[in-house]
Enzyme design. Structure first.
Site, PDB file in Angstrom:
ATOM      1  N   THR A 270       0.797  -1.185  -0.005  1.00  0.00           N
ATOM      2  CA  THR A 270       0.000   0.045   0.059  1.00  0.00           C
ATOM      3  C   THR A 270       0.945   1.292  -0.025  1.00  0.00           C
ATOM      4  OG1 THR A 270      -1.658  -1.405   1.270  1.00  0.00           O
ATOM      5  CG2 THR A 270      -1.898   1.093   1.296  1.00  0.00           C
TER       6      THR A 270
ATOM      7  N   THR B 100      -2.021 -10.717  -1.725  1.00  0.00           N
ATOM      8  CA  THR B 100      -1.153 -11.885  -0.707  1.00  0.00           C
ATOM      9  C   THR B 100      -1.181 -13.049  -1.303  1.00  0.00           C
ATOM     10  OG1 THR B 100      -2.960 -11.977   0.613  1.00  0.00           O
ATOM     11  CG2 THR B 100      -1.250 -10.530   1.335  1.00  0.00           C
TER      12      THR B 100
END
Ligand code: ADP
Length: 332
Positions: free
Chosen positions: A64, A157
């Site tokens: 992020t 992920t």
């Protein structure tokens, strides 16, 4: 264990305070930073929006943060959403039509985008078109809208769960790996300065070793250690405070948590150290296979505690030494 979806409110608050806002503050991952700078520089030279980017890697490694750095470099803003937040095609259509020219659309947990919604994403990524179906049945029509130039930055992920058509539409995939101890020490040092807490070098080393090569965990441990020192009236986080913090969190000095130890002990005790197939292991642990593969195993493999072989999972000698139990050979 912290999975991306159940990150606590407290963690999010720490993330925001400590999130690097310049490339220099973003420690490590030099190769990724280098690649990104070239991609962004080229886009700026062409005067176009940059290629769509995919960041993959375990939670808390800085995906992020990178998305925000990309936006900053391109002089644009970021609109964020996530795979699970997009429930209907209309949700994505609303996000896309609200984009301003040059903006970054950040989609976290991209592997959880519903396949129906992915269909809307493809033309948007490829030719900046939004195809909307209006009405139902025989009178249904497809409406085509032009979208402003934008760059999609997606994070996952679990890259292996991403569909091939989606994966192939990114201009570049950047894979983040665990940070080495020196980089984690730098991150703790920087965070300590921001939080205004003094940490002894030995304490930094202890916290870094238990951070699982993950900046988010490093920051969380630092904050807990600071709390511990404060409660005990100490002005400095020393080695003792660092060790006590790990004890309180049920983490050992290598950052293993009860679930990691249970995984290793199950292979050792029930399967004679392995090899054991991942499905059998998942059943023995009552755990999802994907969680074992994507959350537990990567770090255990980095430590050299576990090996994935074609015959199954094997616990390695370093893990026996760490758990202070005798290896197979010594037990004979
Ligand atoms: P992800 O999106 O991969 O889960 P984040 O970008 O939210 O991870 O990073 C979690 C936190 O870890 C950030 O808020 C930041 O404080 C810290 N962090 C991550 N990467 C770095 C880095 N390279 N250098 C310094 N701090 C970092």
């Amino acid at each position: 264990m912290n999975k991306p979806s159940n990150q606590s409110k407290d963690d999010r608050a720490i993330d925001l305070t400590l999130r690097p806002t310049t490339w220099d503050e973003y420690v490590g991952q030099e190769k990724i930073k280098g690649n990104l700078k070239i991609i962004l520089e080229a886009a700026k030279k062409r005067g176009e929006s940059a290629d769509h980017l995919l960041f993959s890697g375990p939670a808390g490694l800085g995906k992020t943060t990178l998305a925000y750095l990309v936006a900053r470099e391109l002089g644009g803003m970021v609109k964020t959403t996530s795979g699970p937040a997009l429930e209907k095609a209309g949700d994505l259509a609303a996000v896309l039509t609200n984009l301003n020219p040059g903006e970054i659309l950040f989609i976290d947990e991209a592997h959880r985008i519903n396949p129906m919604i992915e269909e809307v994403l493809y033309p948007a990524m490829e030719s900046r078109k939004l195809h909307l179906v209006v009405g139902k049945g025989p009178s249904a029509r497809t409406l085509s809208l032009d979208l402003p130039p934008f760059t999609l930055v997606a994070a996952t992920t679990r890259e292996n769960l991403l569909s091939n058509p989606l994966r192939s539409r990114f201009g570049a995939t950047l894979r983040l790996g665990y940070y080495d101890a020196e980089d984690i020490k730098k991150i703790i040092d920087r965070s300590a300065r921001i939080l205004g807490v003094t940490v002894a070098p030995e304490a930094i080393a202890i916290l870094a070793r238990a951070s699982r090569g993950t900046p988010r965990i490093a920051n969380r441990l630092l904050k807990r250690a600071r709390d511990f020192a404060e409660v005990h009236g100490a002005e400095t986080v020393d080695a003792e405070a660092a060790r006590k913090t790990l004890e309180m969190l049920d983490m050992d000095e290598a950052g293993l948590e009860p679930q990691d130890r249970r995984l290793l002990m199950t292979i050792i005790e029930k399967f004679n150290g392995g090899p054991v197939g991942v499905n059998t292991l998942a059943a023995a642990l009552s755990e999802d296979r994907g969680v074992i593969e994507d959350i537990y195993e990567p770090y255990l493999m980095t430590l050299g505690f576990l090996q994935r072989s074609s015959a199954g999972r094997i616990v390695l000698p370093a893990a026996y030494r760490h758990l202070k139990i005798k290896g197979k050979e010594e037990l004979l």
